[in-house]
Structures are given as structure tokens and as C-alpha cells.
Write a protein that holds these residues in place. Sequence first.
Motif, PDB file in Angstrom:
ATOM      1  N   LEU A 101       0.861  -1.188   0.000  1.00 41.78           N
ATOM      2  CA  LEU A 101       0.000   0.000   0.000  1.00 41.78           C
ATOM      3  C   LEU A 101       0.889   1.227   0.000  1.00 41.78           C
ATOM      4  O   LEU A 101       1.937   1.237   0.660  1.00 41.78           O
ATOM      5  CB  LEU A 101      -0.836   0.065   1.284  1.00 41.78           C
ATOM      6  N   TYR A 102       0.470   2.247  -0.732  1.00 40.96           N
ATOM      7  CA  TYR A 102       1.143   3.538  -0.620  1.00 40.96           C
ATOM      8  C   TYR A 102       0.587   4.240   0.609  1.00 40.96           C
ATOM      9  O   TYR A 102      -0.618   4.278   0.814  1.00 40.96           O
ATOM     10  CB  TYR A 102       0.892   4.395  -1.858  1.00 40.96           C
ATOM     11  N   VAL A 103       1.459   4.817   1.401  1.00 45.89           N
ATOM     12  CA  VAL A 103       1.036   5.468   2.638  1.00 45.89           C
ATOM     13  C   VAL A 103       0.565   6.886   2.378  1.00 45.89           C
ATOM     14  O   VAL A 103      -0.496   7.294   2.849  1.00 45.89           O
ATOM     15  CB  VAL A 103       2.187   5.478   3.675  1.00 45.89           C
ATOM     16  N   ASP A 104       1.329   7.638   1.617  1.00 47.11           N
ATOM     17  CA  ASP A 104       1.060   9.068   1.444  1.00 47.11           C
ATOM     18  C   ASP A 104       0.600   9.367   0.015  1.00 47.11           C
ATOM     19  O   ASP A 104       0.782   8.540  -0.884  1.00 47.11           O
ATOM     20  CB  ASP A 104       2.325   9.874   1.774  1.00 47.11           C
ATOM     21  N   PRO A 105       0.018  10.534  -0.196  1.00 47.47           N
ATOM     22  CA  PRO A 105      -0.494  10.887  -1.538  1.00 47.47           C
ATOM     23  C   PRO A 105       0.583  10.927  -2.617  1.00 47.47           C
ATOM     24  O   PRO A 105       0.286  10.668  -3.779  1.00 47.47           O
ATOM     25  CB  PRO A 105      -1.100  12.279  -1.342  1.00 47.47           C
ATOM     26  N   ASP A 106       1.828  11.201  -2.253  1.00 49.96           N
ATOM     27  CA  ASP A 106       2.906  11.244  -3.244  1.00 49.96           C
ATOM     28  C   ASP A 106       3.540   9.874  -3.485  1.00 49.96           C
ATOM     29  O   ASP A 106       4.467   9.766  -4.283  1.00 49.96           O
ATOM     30  CB  ASP A 106       3.993  12.227  -2.802  1.00 49.96           C
ATOM     31  N   ALA A 107       3.069   8.859  -2.776  1.00 46.56           N
ATOM     32  CA  ALA A 107       3.577   7.485  -2.912  1.00 46.56           C
ATOM     33  C   ALA A 107       5.075   7.389  -2.648  1.00 46.56           C
ATOM     34  O   ALA A 107       5.778   6.626  -3.302  1.00 46.56           O
ATOM     35  CB  ALA A 107       3.218   6.914  -4.283  1.00 46.56           C
ATOM     36  N   THR A 108       5.553   8.146  -1.672  1.00 47.77           N
ATOM     37  CA  THR A 108       6.974   8.066  -1.317  1.00 47.77           C
ATOM     38  C   THR A 108       7.217   7.094  -0.164  1.00 47.77           C
ATOM     39  O   THR A 108       8.356   6.730   0.092  1.00 47.77           O
ATOM     40  CB  THR A 108       7.540   9.452  -0.946  1.00 47.77           C
ATOM     41  N   TRP A 109       6.149   6.661   0.529  1.00 50.81           N
ATOM     42  CA  TRP A 109       6.252   5.686   1.626  1.00 50.81           C
ATOM     43  C   TRP A 109       5.331   4.509   1.309  1.00 50.81           C
ATOM     44  O   TRP A 109       4.252   4.694   0.753  1.00 50.81           O
ATOM     45  CB  TRP A 109       5.833   6.319   2.952  1.00 50.81           C
ATOM     46  N   ARG A 110       5.785   3.316   1.689  1.00 56.93           N
ATOM     47  CA  ARG A 110       5.036   2.098   1.419  1.00 56.93           C
ATOM     48  C   ARG A 110       4.859   1.248   2.671  1.00 56.93           C
ATOM     49  O   ARG A 110       5.709   1.263   3.558  1.00 56.93           O
ATOM     50  CB  ARG A 110       5.783   1.221   0.404  1.00 56.93           C
ATOM     51  N   ILE A 111       3.788   0.487   2.691  1.00 55.96           N
ATOM     52  CA  ILE A 111       3.559  -0.564   3.679  1.00 55.96           C
ATOM     53  C   ILE A 111       3.658  -1.869   2.904  1.00 55.96           C
ATOM     54  O   ILE A 111       3.038  -2.015   1.855  1.00 55.96           O
ATOM     55  CB  ILE A 111       2.148  -0.455   4.293  1.00 55.96           C
ATOM     56  N   VAL A 112       4.438  -2.822   3.409  1.00 60.54           N
ATOM     57  CA  VAL A 112       4.489  -4.156   2.826  1.00 60.54           C
ATOM     58  C   VAL A 112       3.977  -5.116   3.901  1.00 60.54           C
ATOM     59  O   VAL A 112       4.444  -5.088   5.040  1.00 60.54           O
ATOM     60  CB  VAL A 112       5.915  -4.544   2.379  1.00 60.54           C
ATOM     61  N   TYR A 113       2.988  -5.931   3.514  1.00 62.71           N
ATOM     62  CA  TYR A 113       2.371  -6.831   4.478  1.00 62.71           C
ATOM     63  C   TYR A 113       1.942  -8.118   3.793  1.00 62.71           C
ATOM     64  O   TYR A 113       1.987  -8.232   2.570  1.00 62.71           O
ATOM     65  CB  TYR A 113       1.162  -6.150   5.141  1.00 62.71           C
ATOM     66  N   GLN A 114       1.540  -9.086   4.604  1.00 70.41           N
ATOM     67  CA  GLN A 114       0.969 -10.327   4.111  1.00 70.41           C
ATOM     68  C   GLN A 114      -0.416 -10.508   4.717  1.00 70.41           C
ATOM     69  O   GLN A 114      -0.665 -10.077   5.840  1.00 70.41           O
ATOM     70  CB  GLN A 114       1.820 -11.537   4.528  1.00 70.41           C
ATOM     71  N   GLU A 115      -1.281 -11.152   3.975  1.00 69.98           N
ATOM     72  CA  GLU A 115      -2.543 -11.650   4.513  1.00 69.98           C
ATOM     73  C   GLU A 115      -2.316 -13.145   4.647  1.00 69.98           C
ATOM     74  O   GLU A 115      -2.013 -13.804   3.662  1.00 69.98           O
ATOM     75  CB  GLU A 115      -3.697 -11.378   3.556  1.00 69.98           C
ATOM     76  N   ARG A 116      -2.428 -13.654   5.863  1.00 70.19           N
ATOM     77  CA  ARG A 116      -2.103 -15.065   6.067  1.00 70.19           C
ATOM     78  C   ARG A 116      -2.997 -15.684   7.133  1.00 70.19           C
ATOM     79  O   ARG A 116      -3.713 -14.978   7.840  1.00 70.19           O
ATOM     80  CB  ARG A 116      -0.635 -15.220   6.455  1.00 70.19           C
ATOM     81  N   ARG A 117      -2.942 -17.009   7.207  1.00 70.65           N
ATOM     82  CA  ARG A 117      -3.708 -17.735   8.208  1.00 70.65           C
ATOM     83  C   ARG A 117      -3.198 -17.327   9.586  1.00 70.65           C
ATOM     84  O   ARG A 117      -1.994 -17.273   9.826  1.00 70.65           O
ATOM     85  CB  ARG A 117      -3.527 -19.232   8.009  1.00 70.65           C
ATOM     86  N   ALA A 118      -4.125 -17.035  10.486  1.00 71.25           N
ATOM     87  CA  ALA A 118      -3.753 -16.684  11.861  1.00 71.25           C
ATOM     88  C   ALA A 118      -3.397 -17.959  12.622  1.00 71.25           C
ATOM     89  O   ALA A 118      -3.861 -19.047  12.275  1.00 71.25           O
ATOM     90  CB  ALA A 118      -4.908 -15.954  12.543  1.00 71.25           C
ATOM     91  N   PRO A 119      -2.597 -17.826  13.657  1.00 71.70           N
ATOM     92  CA  PRO A 119      -2.236 -19.011  14.438  1.00 71.70           C
ATOM     93  C   PRO A 119      -3.459 -19.608  15.155  1.00 71.70           C
ATOM     94  O   PRO A 119      -4.447 -18.906  15.388  1.00 71.70           O
ATOM     95  CB  PRO A 119      -1.228 -18.484  15.462  1.00 71.70           C
TER      96      PRO A 119
END
Length: 157
Positions: free
Chosen positions: A64-82
Motif C-alpha cells: 500500500l502507498y502510505v502518502d499521496p505522493d507514494a513516497t512511503w510504502r507498507i508491505v504486508y501479508q494476509e495469512r492464516r492466523a495461528p
Amino acid sequence: MNRPRRAAVFGFAADPRALADLRAAPQWIRELALLHLQDLVHGEQRGVRLGIRAGVDLSGCRRLYVDPDATWRIVYQERRAPPGSARAREVFLLAVGQREAHAAYNAAARRLGRLHGAAPSEHHQPALARPHLITPAAPAHLPPRPAPSSSRTAPGH
């Protein structure tokens, strides 16, 4: 954002270094990132699937882009919870970083053991960093870091 919220769809967990990424980011980026994470947990937003990014395999991850200028990103996973989690699936935060030098992508790949032959981090174990479910009542800042205790270690450690 005065709209009513749905119940959380996903649980939330994070690599502890991703939480450090958030703490190190400028306040306005941190606040925007927390809002995005809240939207992810509530199923109101979903990031773009990643594959090979900047020469690294980030398949199974989303961005995901964090800010409107797309200079910061979030990298994540969607995964099975424990087992025993309140939700069947979780958002697992891997990295928050700048676009420059592919910082977020490289950090995520390193944390997954996919960068330059690095082994996956012990912090990638699901039970380690699940202290904060982001809720509508969550403050726009990160909670203080909890004191270490033996009850917060992963099983078998």
C-alpha cells in the motif's frame, strides 16, 4: 473518517522491526500508516499483490502507498492466523519504508529471508508480535513498547 466501522475482518500481527519502522517514520507518515492498517484489518482496503520487486521475490506480499505522493510504502501479508486466534486470517506487517532505494521492499525481503540468501528471522514467528489489534479507538500514535516477559516468547523458545 466519521463513517461507522465494520467489525475487524482480520487479526493483526507485525514483525517487531516493522513496528520500529513505524516509530522511526515522521509522525504524519506514522499516523497515515496506522489509518491504512486499521482499514486493512477492517477489510476496507487491500493492497496490490507483489511478485518480483526490485529484483527480490515478494510473492505472497501486498503493498500500500502510505502518502499521496507514494513516497512511503507498507508491505504486508494476509495469512492464516495461528490456532486460537480470534480471527481465521491476519494482516502481518513486514515493513514500512520509503520508495527511495526500495527500502520497504528490501526490508520485507530481508525479514522473510529472501534477500541475498538471508535466513528468515526468528521474529517472523507468528506468536511474537501480536500485541496490538488496531481498532477505531486506537490512538494516532504507537503504544509504548511492552516490557519483555517470558510469556511473550514463541512456543518452543
